[in-house]
Scaffold this motif. Structure first.
Motif, PDB file in Angstrom:
ATOM      1  N   MET A   1       0.834  -1.201   0.000  1.00 39.15           N
ATOM      2  CA  MET A   1       0.000   0.000   0.000  1.00 39.15           C
ATOM      3  C   MET A   1       0.873   1.257   0.000  1.00 39.15           C
ATOM      4  O   MET A   1       1.804   1.380   0.793  1.00 39.15           O
ATOM      5  N   LYS A   2       0.585   2.174  -0.911  1.00 38.52           N
ATOM      6  CA  LYS A   2       1.398   3.381  -1.036  1.00 38.52           C
ATOM      7  C   LYS A   2       1.126   4.352   0.115  1.00 38.52           C
ATOM      8  O   LYS A   2       0.011   4.455   0.616  1.00 38.52           O
ATOM      9  N   GLU A   3       2.162   5.078   0.472  1.00 36.52           N
ATOM     10  CA  GLU A   3       2.043   6.107   1.495  1.00 36.52           C
ATOM     11  C   GLU A   3       1.339   7.339   0.909  1.00 36.52           C
ATOM     12  O   GLU A   3       1.529   7.680  -0.256  1.00 36.52           O
ATOM     13  N   LYS A   4       0.551   8.010   1.728  1.00 34.72           N
ATOM     14  CA  LYS A   4      -0.211   9.175   1.290  1.00 34.72           C
ATOM     15  C   LYS A   4       0.704  10.386   1.133  1.00 34.72           C
ATOM     16  O   LYS A   4       1.597  10.621   1.946  1.00 34.72           O
ATOM     17  N   VAL A 136      11.795  12.609  -3.072  1.00 35.61           N
ATOM     18  CA  VAL A 136      11.466  11.486  -2.178  1.00 35.61           C
ATOM     19  C   VAL A 136      12.411  11.473  -0.981  1.00 35.61           C
ATOM     20  O   VAL A 136      11.986  11.270   0.169  1.00 35.61           O
ATOM     21  N   SER A 175       3.360  10.001  -8.449  1.00 32.23           N
ATOM     22  CA  SER A 175       2.235   9.080  -8.242  1.00 32.23           C
ATOM     23  C   SER A 175       2.648   7.608  -8.298  1.00 32.23           C
ATOM     24  O   SER A 175       1.935   6.757  -7.769  1.00 32.23           O
ATOM     25  N   ALA A 176       3.788   7.309  -8.910  1.00 31.69           N
ATOM     26  CA  ALA A 176       4.259   5.921  -8.931  1.00 31.69           C
ATOM     27  C   ALA A 176       4.728   5.488  -7.537  1.00 31.69           C
ATOM     28  O   ALA A 176       4.635   4.317  -7.171  1.00 31.69           O
ATOM     29  N   LYS A 177       5.201   6.453  -6.762  1.00 36.85           N
ATOM     30  CA  LYS A 177       5.747   6.162  -5.427  1.00 36.85           C
ATOM     31  C   LYS A 177       4.707   6.345  -4.321  1.00 36.85           C
ATOM     32  O   LYS A 177       4.702   5.622  -3.324  1.00 36.85           O
ATOM     33  N   TYR A 178       3.828   7.343  -4.493  1.00 34.18           N
ATOM     34  CA  TYR A 178       2.886   7.703  -3.436  1.00 34.18           C
ATOM     35  C   TYR A 178       1.436   7.653  -3.899  1.00 34.18           C
ATOM     36  O   TYR A 178       1.146   7.725  -5.094  1.00 34.18           O
ATOM     37  N   ASP A 179       0.545   7.559  -2.923  1.00 32.32           N
ATOM     38  CA  ASP A 179      -0.887   7.752  -3.150  1.00 32.32           C
ATOM     39  C   ASP A 179      -1.106   9.262  -3.098  1.00 32.32           C
ATOM     40  O   ASP A 179      -1.272   9.849  -2.031  1.00 32.32           O
ATOM     41  N   ASN A 239      -4.098   9.937  -7.936  1.00 36.02           N
ATOM     42  CA  ASN A 239      -5.244   9.234  -7.354  1.00 36.02           C
ATOM     43  C   ASN A 239      -6.476  10.118  -7.187  1.00 36.02           C
ATOM     44  O   ASN A 239      -7.587   9.741  -7.576  1.00 36.02           O
TER      45      ASN A 239
END
Length: 264
Positions: A1-4, A136, A175-179, A239
């Motif tokens: 699950m990605k971090e917000k 990041v 967006s590939a790394k995070y929500d 998202n």
């Protein structure tokens, strides 16, 4: 699950109102998840331009940036406004760190090419121009990046870049790394079906609905760049994207129902 991750763009009307800005920054600082702020300018650049006798030209809400104007907006956006926001966030126990795109090569741009209009020192950006790895790393250190709308081309030139675009492209890149949830905060309660009726807020708007409203002339020219960038973000794996009133940030973060949501 990605971090917000929240990417929050603010603009001129908020920046020009010291009390409103202070209240907003308190709500921003209270967000517990990872966050990035992107800000435009306010009236200060125009006011200083008038005092200095630097003529300002706008086309469809976009500033034509000659060399004198570039020097001015770099000073105001990346200097005064950016550092004022960062200082206020530090006061609120938020580990903010201010950047232009030139700092650490965080946002590389290319001079806008337009067959009909010479926008001057205006830069356009793509996902490839966003230094995702370094952003990041900054977020992992617990820092809160605050970006002004000044970018560079890695050839020694600065550019004025639309802040709505920076927020959208940065959201797409991360967006590939995070929500990622992208929030455009401005002085309306959302997208208005009737620009003269502040109660006519559309709860959501799709690309098709946007085209209809645009063709019917129902959208104020100032909202068009925001909506075009918001739609670009939702098309490219961001998202969630909302346009909300700046005073509703806390309410939106807690309840997720303020403003207008952008949908496919």
């Amino acid at each position: 699950m990605k971090e917000k991750l929240y990417i929050i763009k603010i603009g001129g009307a908020l920046i020009d109102d010291e009390d409103l800005l202070d209240e907003f920054l308190g709500q921003f600082a209270a967000i517990e998840e990872k966050k990035i702020m992107v800000h435009g300018g306010g009236k200060l650049a125009t006011t200083l331009a008038d005092k200095l006798g630097i003529e300002q030209k706008m086309i469809d809400g976009r500033r034509i940036t000659d060399k004198d104007t570039l020097d001015l907006v770099a000073m105001v956006y990346a200097g005064g406004i950016n550092k004022n926001i960062v200082a206020k966030l530090q006061q609120k126990k938020c580990k903010a760190i201010g950047f232009s795109g030139a700092d650490a090569n965080l946002i590389k741009a290319k001079k806008r090419e337009d067959a009909e209009i010479d926008f001057g020192f205006v830069g356009d950006i793509t996902e490839k121009g966003v230094n995702k790895k370094l952003i990041v790393k900054l977020l992992k250190l617990g820092l809160v990046p605050v970006f002004s709308a000044i970018t560079h081309d890695k050839k020694g030139h600065l550019f004025n870049t639309n802040a709505d675009t920076i927020a959208s492209v940065m959201a797409q890149a991360l967006s590939a790394k995070y929500d990622v949830e992208l929030l455009y905060c401005f002085d309306k309660a959302g997208v208005l079906e009737d620009v003269n009726n502040p109660e006519s807020v559309l709860k959501n708007i799709s690309e098709e609905e946007f085209s209809i409203l645009k063709n019917e002339g129902k959208l104020h020219k100032g909202i068009l760049p925001k909506l075009e960038n918001a739609l670009g973000a939702i098309r490219n794996n961001v998202n969630k994207v909302f346009l909300i009133k700046e005073t509703e940030l806390k309410n939106h973060i807690e309840n997720h129902h303020a403003g207008t949501e952008i949908c496919l």
